[in-house]
Design a protein around this motif. Structure first.
Motif, PDB file in Angstrom:
ATOM      1  N   THR A  70       0.843  -1.373   0.087  1.00  0.00           N
ATOM      2  CA  THR A  70      -0.082   0.122  -0.046  1.00  0.00           C
ATOM      3  C   THR A  70       0.792   1.223  -0.034  1.00  0.00           C
ATOM      4  OG1 THR A  70      -0.295  -0.004   2.250  1.00  0.00           O
ATOM      5  CG2 THR A  70      -1.757  -1.043   1.428  1.00  0.00           C
ATOM      6  N   VAL A  71       2.246   0.934   0.124  1.00  0.00           N
ATOM      7  CA  VAL A  71       3.005   2.218   0.154  1.00  0.00           C
ATOM      8  C   VAL A  71       3.424   2.949  -1.096  1.00  0.00           C
ATOM      9  CG1 VAL A  71       5.218   3.067   1.085  1.00  0.00           C
ATOM     10  CG2 VAL A  71       3.978   1.313   2.248  1.00  0.00           C
ATOM     11  N   ASN A  72       3.627   4.234  -1.101  1.00  0.00           N
ATOM     12  CA  ASN A  72       3.956   4.755  -2.542  1.00  0.00           C
ATOM     13  C   ASN A  72       5.080   5.612  -2.167  1.00  0.00           C
ATOM     14  OD1 ASN A  72       1.725   3.901  -3.945  1.00  0.00           O
ATOM     15  ND2 ASN A  72       0.528   5.250  -3.039  1.00  0.00           N
ATOM     16  N   LYS A  73       6.139   5.619  -3.474  1.00  0.00           N
ATOM     17  CA  LYS A  73       7.220   6.282  -3.335  1.00  0.00           C
ATOM     18  C   LYS A  73       6.922   7.764  -3.132  1.00  0.00           C
ATOM     19  CE  LYS A  73      10.982   4.018  -5.776  1.00  0.00           C
ATOM     20  NZ  LYS A  73      11.773   3.660  -6.913  1.00  0.00           N
ATOM     21  N   GLY A  74       7.967   8.393  -2.501  1.00  0.00           N
ATOM     22  CA  GLY A  74       7.848   9.609  -2.190  1.00  0.00           C
ATOM     23  C   GLY A  74       6.843  10.532  -1.463  1.00  0.00           C
ATOM     24  N   THR A  75       5.896   9.735  -0.740  1.00  0.00           N
ATOM     25  CA  THR A  75       5.083  10.065  -0.069  1.00  0.00           C
ATOM     26  C   THR A  75       5.531   9.854   1.616  1.00  0.00           C
ATOM     27  OG1 THR A  75       3.932   7.562   0.521  1.00  0.00           O
ATOM     28  CG2 THR A  75       3.145   9.343  -1.313  1.00  0.00           C
ATOM     29  N   ALA A  76       4.675  10.690   2.633  1.00  0.00           N
ATOM     30  CA  ALA A  76       5.141  10.760   3.730  1.00  0.00           C
ATOM     31  C   ALA A  76       4.478   9.453   4.435  1.00  0.00           C
ATOM     32  CB  ALA A  76       4.538  12.022   4.262  1.00  0.00           C
ATOM     33  N   ILE A  77       5.386   9.064   5.426  1.00  0.00           N
ATOM     34  CA  ILE A  77       5.044   7.643   6.310  1.00  0.00           C
ATOM     35  C   ILE A  77       5.641   7.775   7.599  1.00  0.00           C
ATOM     36  CG2 ILE A  77       7.185   6.490   5.595  1.00  0.00           C
ATOM     37  CD1 ILE A  77       5.293   4.050   4.785  1.00  0.00           C
ATOM     38  N   ALA A  78       5.033   7.286   8.412  1.00  0.00           N
ATOM     39  CA  ALA A  78       5.493   6.913   9.841  1.00  0.00           C
ATOM     40  C   ALA A  78       5.675   5.407  10.211  1.00  0.00           C
ATOM     41  CB  ALA A  78       4.805   7.278  10.833  1.00  0.00           C
ATOM     42  N   VAL A  79       6.701   4.786  10.437  1.00  0.00           N
ATOM     43  CA  VAL A  79       6.960   3.296  10.496  1.00  0.00           C
ATOM     44  C   VAL A  79       7.508   2.934  11.904  1.00  0.00           C
ATOM     45  CG1 VAL A  79       7.800   1.179   9.479  1.00  0.00           C
ATOM     46  CG2 VAL A  79       7.449   3.082   8.042  1.00  0.00           C
ATOM     47  N   LYS A  80       6.899   2.032  12.612  1.00  0.00           N
ATOM     48  CA  LYS A  80       7.318   1.808  13.942  1.00  0.00           C
ATOM     49  C   LYS A  80       8.082   0.392  13.868  1.00  0.00           C
ATOM     50  CE  LYS A  80       3.926   0.569  16.870  1.00  0.00           C
ATOM     51  NZ  LYS A  80       2.647   0.652  17.710  1.00  0.00           N
ATOM     52  N   GLY A  81       8.960   0.032  14.453  1.00  0.00           N
ATOM     53  CA  GLY A  81       9.727  -1.172  14.355  1.00  0.00           C
ATOM     54  C   GLY A  81      10.870  -1.301  15.780  1.00  0.00           C
ATOM     55  N   ILE A  82      11.562  -2.371  15.763  1.00  0.00           N
ATOM     56  CA  ILE A  82      12.568  -2.682  16.410  1.00  0.00           C
ATOM     57  C   ILE A  82      13.956  -2.392  15.913  1.00  0.00           C
ATOM     58  CG2 ILE A  82      13.273  -4.311  18.313  1.00  0.00           C
ATOM     59  CD1 ILE A  82      10.310  -4.122  18.295  1.00  0.00           C
ATOM     60  N   CYS A  83      14.368  -1.467  16.596  1.00  0.00           N
ATOM     61  CA  CYS A  83      15.843  -0.877  16.073  1.00  0.00           C
ATOM     62  C   CYS A  83      17.004  -2.150  16.359  1.00  0.00           C
ATOM     63  CB  CYS A  83      16.317   0.305  16.966  1.00  0.00           C
ATOM     64  SG  CYS A  83      18.058   0.796  16.347  1.00  0.00           S
ATOM     65  N   SER A  84      17.473  -2.513  15.188  1.00  0.00           N
ATOM     66  CA  SER A  84      18.444  -3.646  15.154  1.00  0.00           C
ATOM     67  C   SER A  84      19.905  -3.099  15.017  1.00  0.00           C
ATOM     68  CB  SER A  84      18.130  -4.385  14.055  1.00  0.00           C
ATOM     69  OG  SER A  84      17.062  -5.171  13.995  1.00  0.00           O
ATOM     70  N   GLY A  85      20.066  -1.805  14.837  1.00  0.00           N
ATOM     71  CA  GLY A  85      21.369  -1.087  14.587  1.00  0.00           C
ATOM     72  C   GLY A  85      21.612  -0.502  13.428  1.00  0.00           C
ATOM     73  N   TYR A  86      22.940   0.021  13.246  1.00  0.00           N
ATOM     74  CA  TYR A  86      23.438   1.000  12.303  1.00  0.00           C
ATOM     75  C   TYR A  86      24.449   0.431  11.367  1.00  0.00           C
ATOM     76  CZ  TYR A  86      24.776   5.475  10.679  1.00  0.00           C
ATOM     77  OH  TYR A  86      25.338   6.533   9.814  1.00  0.00           O
ATOM     78  N   ASN A  87      24.378   0.576  10.347  1.00  0.00           N
ATOM     79  CA  ASN A  87      25.439  -0.023   9.450  1.00  0.00           C
ATOM     80  C   ASN A  87      26.066   1.173   8.703  1.00  0.00           C
ATOM     81  OD1 ASN A  87      26.170  -2.731   9.014  1.00  0.00           O
ATOM     82  ND2 ASN A  87      24.339  -3.232   7.883  1.00  0.00           N
ATOM     83  N   ALA A  88      27.347   1.336   9.246  1.00  0.00           N
ATOM     84  CA  ALA A  88      27.791   2.634   8.453  1.00  0.00           C
ATOM     85  C   ALA A  88      28.706   2.397   7.386  1.00  0.00           C
ATOM     86  CB  ALA A  88      29.070   3.444   9.349  1.00  0.00           C
TER      87      ALA A  88
END
Lengths: 186, 150
Positions: free
Chosen positions: B114-132
Protein backbone atom coordinates in the motif's frame (compact mmCIF):
# COMPACT_ATOMS: atom_id res chain seq x y z
CA UNK A 1 32.48 17.70 -35.63
CA UNK A 2 31.15 14.29 -36.59
CA UNK A 3 34.29 12.70 -35.27
CA UNK A 4 33.74 14.25 -31.91
CA UNK A 5 30.32 12.69 -31.82
CA UNK A 6 31.68 9.24 -32.51
CA UNK A 7 34.36 9.76 -29.94
CA UNK A 8 31.86 10.92 -27.35
CA UNK A 9 29.56 7.99 -28.11
CA UNK A 10 32.43 5.55 -27.89
CA UNK A 11 33.53 7.08 -24.65
CA UNK A 12 30.02 6.84 -23.19
CA UNK A 13 29.75 3.21 -24.24
CA UNK A 14 33.07 2.54 -22.59
CA UNK A 15 31.95 4.32 -19.44
CA UNK A 16 28.78 2.23 -19.26
CA UNK A 17 30.50 -1.10 -19.79
CA UNK A 18 33.21 -0.41 -17.25
CA UNK A 19 31.02 1.19 -14.58
CA UNK A 20 29.66 -2.09 -13.25
CA UNK A 21 32.78 -2.83 -11.35
CA UNK A 22 31.34 -2.97 -7.89
CA UNK A 23 28.32 -5.01 -6.95
CA UNK A 24 26.34 -4.63 -3.76
CA UNK A 25 23.23 -5.45 -1.79
CA UNK A 26 21.70 -4.21 1.43
CA UNK A 27 19.30 -7.09 1.75
CA UNK A 28 21.62 -10.07 1.80
CA UNK A 29 20.39 -13.16 3.60
CA UNK A 30 22.48 -14.82 6.32
CA UNK A 31 21.20 -17.97 7.96
CA UNK A 32 22.45 -19.27 11.27
CA UNK A 33 21.86 -22.89 12.14
CA UNK A 34 23.05 -24.49 15.38
CA UNK A 35 20.80 -27.54 15.24
CA UNK A 36 22.40 -30.81 16.22
CA UNK A 37 21.08 -34.37 16.17
CA UNK A 38 20.17 -34.12 19.86
CA UNK A 39 18.39 -30.77 19.59
CA UNK A 40 14.69 -31.03 20.46
CA UNK A 41 13.88 -28.58 17.65
CA UNK A 42 15.46 -26.45 15.00
CA UNK A 43 17.82 -23.78 16.30
CA UNK A 44 17.99 -21.38 13.43
CA UNK A 45 17.77 -17.68 12.81
CA UNK A 46 17.73 -15.67 9.65
CA UNK A 47 18.91 -12.15 8.90
CA UNK A 48 17.74 -10.49 5.73
CA UNK A 49 19.48 -7.13 6.08
CA UNK A 50 23.12 -7.97 5.50
CA UNK A 51 25.20 -5.51 3.50
CA UNK A 52 27.59 -7.01 0.97
CA UNK A 53 29.99 -5.38 -1.48
CA UNK A 54 31.99 -7.19 -4.13
CA UNK A 55 34.63 -5.52 -6.26
CA UNK A 56 34.77 -7.51 -9.48
CA UNK A 57 38.15 -6.09 -10.44
CA UNK A 58 40.10 -6.95 -7.31
CA UNK A 59 37.82 -9.65 -5.94
CA UNK A 60 37.52 -7.82 -2.63
CA UNK A 61 34.45 -9.00 -0.74
CA UNK A 62 32.88 -7.47 2.36
CA UNK A 63 29.95 -8.34 4.55
CA UNK A 64 28.40 -6.52 7.44
CA UNK A 65 25.53 -7.92 9.46
CA UNK A 66 23.67 -6.67 12.53
CA UNK A 67 23.34 -9.36 15.18
CA UNK A 68 20.01 -8.02 16.40
CA UNK A 69 18.65 -8.52 12.92
CA UNK A 70 18.55 -12.31 13.30
CA UNK A 71 14.96 -13.44 13.60
CA UNK A 72 14.20 -16.71 15.40
CA UNK A 73 10.81 -18.34 15.49
CA UNK A 74 10.77 -18.52 19.28
CA UNK A 75 11.02 -15.24 21.16
CA UNK A 76 12.94 -16.94 23.99
CA UNK A 77 15.50 -18.38 21.59
CA UNK A 78 16.06 -14.98 20.00
CA UNK A 79 16.58 -13.38 23.41
CA UNK A 80 19.05 -16.06 24.46
CA UNK A 81 20.91 -15.67 21.17
CA UNK A 82 21.22 -11.91 21.70
CA UNK A 83 21.77 -11.76 25.44
CA UNK A 84 23.71 -14.89 26.36
CA UNK A 85 25.46 -16.05 23.23
CA UNK A 86 26.51 -13.25 20.89
CA UNK A 87 25.93 -10.37 23.36
CA UNK A 88 24.56 -8.12 20.64
CA UNK A 89 24.40 -5.06 22.89
CA UNK A 90 28.15 -5.20 23.35
CA UNK A 91 28.95 -6.45 19.87
CA UNK A 92 26.17 -5.24 17.58
CA UNK A 93 27.81 -6.20 14.31
CA UNK A 94 29.57 -9.10 12.65
CA UNK A 95 31.87 -8.38 9.73
CA UNK A 96 33.69 -10.26 7.06
CA UNK A 97 36.51 -8.74 5.04
CA UNK A 98 38.15 -10.86 2.42
CA UNK A 99 38.71 -11.67 -1.21
CA UNK A 100 37.62 -14.08 -3.88
CA UNK A 101 40.91 -15.99 -4.05
CA UNK A 102 40.39 -17.18 -7.62
CA UNK A 103 38.80 -13.97 -8.91
CA UNK A 104 40.57 -14.34 -12.27
CA UNK A 105 38.47 -17.43 -12.96
CA UNK A 106 35.26 -15.38 -12.85
CA UNK A 107 34.18 -13.58 -16.00
CA UNK A 108 31.80 -10.92 -14.73
CA UNK A 109 30.70 -9.98 -18.22
CA UNK A 110 29.68 -13.49 -19.21
CA UNK A 111 26.64 -15.29 -17.79
CA UNK A 112 27.43 -18.46 -15.92
CA UNK A 113 28.07 -20.06 -12.57
CA UNK A 114 31.56 -19.97 -11.19
CA UNK A 115 32.97 -21.93 -8.24
CA UNK A 116 35.02 -19.68 -6.03
CA UNK A 117 37.15 -19.83 -2.91
CA UNK A 118 36.67 -17.01 -0.47
CA UNK A 119 39.33 -16.17 2.10
CA UNK A 120 39.27 -13.51 4.73
CA UNK A 121 38.73 -12.42 8.29
CA UNK A 122 35.48 -12.83 10.17
CA UNK A 123 34.81 -10.66 13.20
CA UNK A 124 32.10 -11.97 15.48
CA UNK A 125 31.48 -11.40 19.19
CA UNK A 126 34.57 -9.18 19.24
CA UNK A 127 36.90 -11.91 18.00
CA UNK A 128 38.57 -11.90 14.56
CA UNK A 129 39.55 -15.16 12.89
CA UNK A 130 40.66 -16.29 9.45
CA UNK A 131 38.05 -18.17 7.50
CA UNK A 132 38.09 -19.87 4.14
CA UNK A 133 35.17 -21.35 2.28
CA UNK A 134 33.98 -22.54 -1.09
CA UNK A 135 31.08 -20.73 -2.70
CA UNK A 136 29.40 -19.99 -5.96
CA UNK A 137 29.05 -16.80 -7.94
CA UNK A 138 26.39 -16.70 -10.62
CA UNK A 139 26.56 -13.97 -13.22
CA UNK A 140 23.34 -13.29 -15.03
CA UNK A 141 22.31 -10.25 -17.01
CA UNK A 142 24.87 -7.96 -15.38
CA UNK A 143 23.92 -9.04 -11.85
CA UNK A 144 25.84 -11.34 -9.55
CA UNK A 145 24.41 -13.71 -7.00
CA UNK A 146 26.61 -15.18 -4.30
CA UNK A 147 25.94 -18.35 -2.34
CA UNK A 148 28.10 -19.99 0.32
CA UNK A 149 27.89 -22.06 3.47
CA UNK A 150 30.60 -22.36 6.05
CA UNK A 151 31.01 -23.66 9.58
CA UNK A 152 31.77 -21.45 12.56
CA UNK A 153 33.14 -23.09 15.69
CA UNK A 154 31.39 -21.06 18.39
CA UNK A 155 34.20 -21.57 20.91
CA UNK A 156 36.59 -19.86 18.46
CA UNK A 157 34.64 -16.66 18.96
CA UNK A 158 34.33 -17.00 22.73
CA UNK A 159 30.66 -17.87 22.49
CA UNK A 160 30.02 -20.18 25.43
CA UNK A 161 27.09 -22.55 25.63
CA UNK A 162 25.74 -23.10 29.15
CA UNK A 163 26.26 -26.64 30.49
CA UNK A 164 22.56 -27.27 30.81
CA UNK A 165 21.98 -27.12 27.06
CA UNK A 166 25.52 -27.95 25.89
CA UNK A 167 24.47 -31.19 24.19
CA UNK A 168 21.44 -29.59 22.55
CA UNK A 169 23.20 -26.76 20.75
CA UNK A 170 25.72 -27.52 18.02
CA UNK A 171 29.29 -26.54 18.85
CA UNK A 172 29.75 -25.60 15.24
CA UNK A 173 27.10 -23.40 13.70
CA UNK A 174 26.36 -23.56 10.01
CA UNK A 175 26.27 -20.16 8.34
CA UNK A 176 24.50 -19.83 5.01
CA UNK A 177 24.92 -16.78 2.79
CA UNK A 178 22.67 -15.83 -0.13
CA UNK A 179 23.12 -12.44 -1.77
CA UNK A 180 21.70 -11.01 -4.96
CA UNK A 181 24.13 -8.25 -5.88
CA UNK A 182 23.25 -5.31 -8.07
CA UNK A 183 25.78 -3.26 -10.01
CA UNK A 184 26.72 -0.08 -8.17
CA UNK A 185 26.05 2.98 -10.28
CA UNK A 186 28.40 5.82 -9.61
CA UNK B 1 0.09 -39.17 62.88
CA UNK B 2 1.64 -35.72 63.09
CA UNK B 3 4.58 -36.85 61.04
CA UNK B 4 2.34 -38.16 58.32
CA UNK B 5 0.53 -34.82 58.12
CA UNK B 6 3.77 -32.87 57.71
CA UNK B 7 4.84 -35.29 55.00
CA UNK B 8 1.59 -34.84 53.09
CA UNK B 9 1.73 -31.07 53.35
CA UNK B 10 5.31 -30.96 52.15
CA UNK B 11 4.40 -33.16 49.22
CA UNK B 12 1.48 -30.89 48.39
CA UNK B 13 3.61 -27.75 48.50
CA UNK B 14 6.25 -29.37 46.28
CA UNK B 15 3.59 -30.49 43.85
CA UNK B 16 2.11 -27.01 43.58
CA UNK B 17 5.57 -25.43 43.17
CA UNK B 18 6.52 -28.04 40.58
CA UNK B 19 3.36 -27.49 38.56
CA UNK B 20 3.86 -23.74 38.75
CA UNK B 21 7.45 -23.97 37.57
CA UNK B 22 6.50 -26.40 34.82
CA UNK B 23 3.74 -24.14 33.63
CA UNK B 24 6.06 -21.12 33.66
CA UNK B 25 8.74 -22.93 31.66
CA UNK B 26 6.17 -24.17 29.17
CA UNK B 27 4.76 -20.66 28.72
CA UNK B 28 8.18 -19.01 28.42
CA UNK B 29 9.29 -21.62 25.92
CA UNK B 30 6.27 -21.10 23.71
CA UNK B 31 6.19 -17.35 24.11
CA UNK B 32 5.52 -15.53 20.86
CA UNK B 33 7.24 -12.38 19.66
CA UNK B 34 5.44 -9.28 20.81
CA UNK B 35 3.25 -7.77 18.15
CA UNK B 36 4.92 -4.50 17.17
CA UNK B 37 1.54 -3.02 16.29
CA UNK B 38 0.58 -3.16 19.98
CA UNK B 39 3.85 -1.76 21.30
CA UNK B 40 4.15 1.86 22.33
CA UNK B 41 7.16 3.54 20.73
CA UNK B 42 10.00 4.28 23.16
CA UNK B 43 11.18 7.01 20.80
CA UNK B 44 9.59 8.85 17.93
CA UNK B 45 11.69 10.99 15.60
CA UNK B 46 12.24 12.02 11.97
CA UNK B 47 14.54 9.74 9.96
CA UNK B 48 17.10 12.50 9.39
CA UNK B 49 17.43 13.19 13.11
CA UNK B 50 18.01 9.51 13.98
CA UNK B 51 20.55 9.09 11.18
CA UNK B 52 22.30 12.23 12.40
CA UNK B 53 22.56 10.86 15.92
CA UNK B 54 23.97 7.53 14.74
CA UNK B 55 26.34 9.24 12.31
CA UNK B 56 27.72 11.49 14.99
CA UNK B 57 28.20 8.93 17.75
CA UNK B 58 27.20 5.38 16.96
CA UNK B 59 28.15 4.03 20.35
CA UNK B 60 25.96 6.30 22.42
CA UNK B 61 23.13 6.10 19.87
CA UNK B 62 23.32 2.30 20.12
CA UNK B 63 23.12 2.52 23.90
CA UNK B 64 20.04 4.70 23.56
CA UNK B 65 18.13 2.97 20.77
CA UNK B 66 19.31 -0.64 20.28
CA UNK B 67 16.46 -3.11 20.82
CA UNK B 68 13.99 -0.29 21.50
CA UNK B 69 10.71 0.40 19.72
CA UNK B 70 11.28 3.29 17.33
CA UNK B 71 8.80 5.28 15.31
CA UNK B 72 10.36 6.97 12.31
CA UNK B 73 8.82 9.71 10.20
CA UNK B 74 10.01 10.54 6.74
CA UNK B 75 9.52 10.15 3.02
CA UNK B 76 9.43 6.80 1.28
CA UNK B 77 12.63 6.62 -0.73
CA UNK B 78 12.28 3.11 -2.03
CA UNK B 79 10.22 -0.04 -1.69
CA UNK B 80 12.15 -3.30 -1.92
CA UNK B 81 10.43 -6.65 -2.35
CA UNK B 82 12.56 -9.74 -1.83
CA UNK B 83 12.26 -13.03 -3.70
CA UNK B 84 9.77 -14.35 -1.14
CA UNK B 85 7.59 -11.25 -1.41
CA UNK B 86 8.63 -9.64 1.88
CA UNK B 87 8.81 -5.86 1.87
CA UNK B 88 11.46 -3.45 3.09
CA UNK B 89 10.47 0.20 3.16
CA UNK B 90 13.38 2.60 2.78
CA UNK B 91 12.72 5.91 4.52
CA UNK B 92 14.84 9.02 4.16
CA UNK B 93 15.88 12.02 2.17
CA UNK B 94 16.50 11.23 -1.52
CA UNK B 95 19.33 13.76 -1.58
CA UNK B 96 21.18 11.79 1.08
CA UNK B 97 22.70 8.31 0.61
CA UNK B 98 21.71 7.33 4.15
CA UNK B 99 18.33 5.96 5.08
CA UNK B 100 16.27 4.01 7.58
CA UNK B 101 15.48 0.55 6.23
CA UNK B 102 12.37 -0.98 7.75
CA UNK B 103 11.78 -4.72 7.29
CA UNK B 104 8.02 -5.13 7.48
CA UNK B 105 6.81 -7.77 9.95
CA UNK B 106 5.78 -10.88 7.99
CA UNK B 107 2.33 -10.80 9.62
CA UNK B 108 1.79 -7.26 8.32
CA UNK B 109 3.56 -7.79 5.01
CA UNK B 110 0.44 -6.82 3.06
CA UNK B 111 0.95 -3.25 4.28
CA UNK B 112 4.03 -3.04 2.07
CA UNK B 113 1.93 -3.11 -1.08
CA UNK B 114 0.00 0.00 0.00
CA UNK B 115 3.07 2.23 0.17
CA UNK B 116 3.94 4.73 -2.55
CA UNK B 117 7.34 6.21 -3.32
CA UNK B 118 7.82 9.85 -2.33
CA UNK B 119 4.94 9.97 0.16
CA UNK B 120 5.18 10.76 3.85
CA UNK B 121 5.13 7.77 6.17
CA UNK B 122 5.51 6.81 9.81
CA UNK B 123 6.93 3.35 10.49
CA UNK B 124 7.31 1.66 13.86
CA UNK B 125 9.82 -1.13 14.42
CA UNK B 126 12.50 -2.63 16.63
CA UNK B 127 15.88 -0.95 16.23
CA UNK B 128 18.44 -3.58 15.15
CA UNK B 129 21.35 -1.22 14.68
CA UNK B 130 23.32 0.93 12.30
CA UNK B 131 25.48 0.02 9.34
CA UNK B 132 27.93 2.79 8.55
CA UNK B 133 29.14 2.78 4.96
CA UNK B 134 30.68 5.70 3.16
CA UNK B 135 30.32 4.25 -0.30
CA UNK B 136 26.79 2.86 -0.13
CA UNK B 137 25.36 5.26 2.42
CA UNK B 138 24.73 4.41 6.06
CA UNK B 139 21.60 2.65 7.19
CA UNK B 140 19.61 2.37 10.35
CA UNK B 141 17.74 -0.94 10.43
CA UNK B 142 14.29 -1.48 11.91
CA UNK B 143 12.96 -5.02 12.14
CA UNK B 144 9.42 -6.35 12.61
CA UNK B 145 8.19 -3.01 11.37
CA UNK B 146 4.58 -1.97 10.95
CA UNK B 147 3.27 1.07 9.14
CA UNK B 148 1.65 3.60 11.46
CA UNK B 149 0.71 6.38 9.08
CA UNK B 150 0.66 6.20 5.35
Amino acid sequence: MKNYFVLAAAFMLFAVSSSAQKFFTKSGKIEFDATTSSSPEKIEGVNKTATCVLDSKSGALQFSVLMKGFAFERALMEEHFNENYVESNKFPRAEFKGTVANNDAVNYSKDGTYSVTVKGKLTLHGVTKDVETAGKLTVQGGKVSAVATFPVLLADYNVTIPGLVADKVAKTAKIGVTCALEPLKN
Amino acid sequence: MKRKKIFIYTLLVLLVAGTGAGFYIYKEYNRKHKDTANLKPDFSAPAAQLLGEFGKDEKSANAKYLGKVLQVDGLVKDIVKDEKGFYTIVVGDTASMSSVRCSIDSVYNGQGATVNKGTAIAVKGICSGYNADEMLGSDLILNRAVIEKN
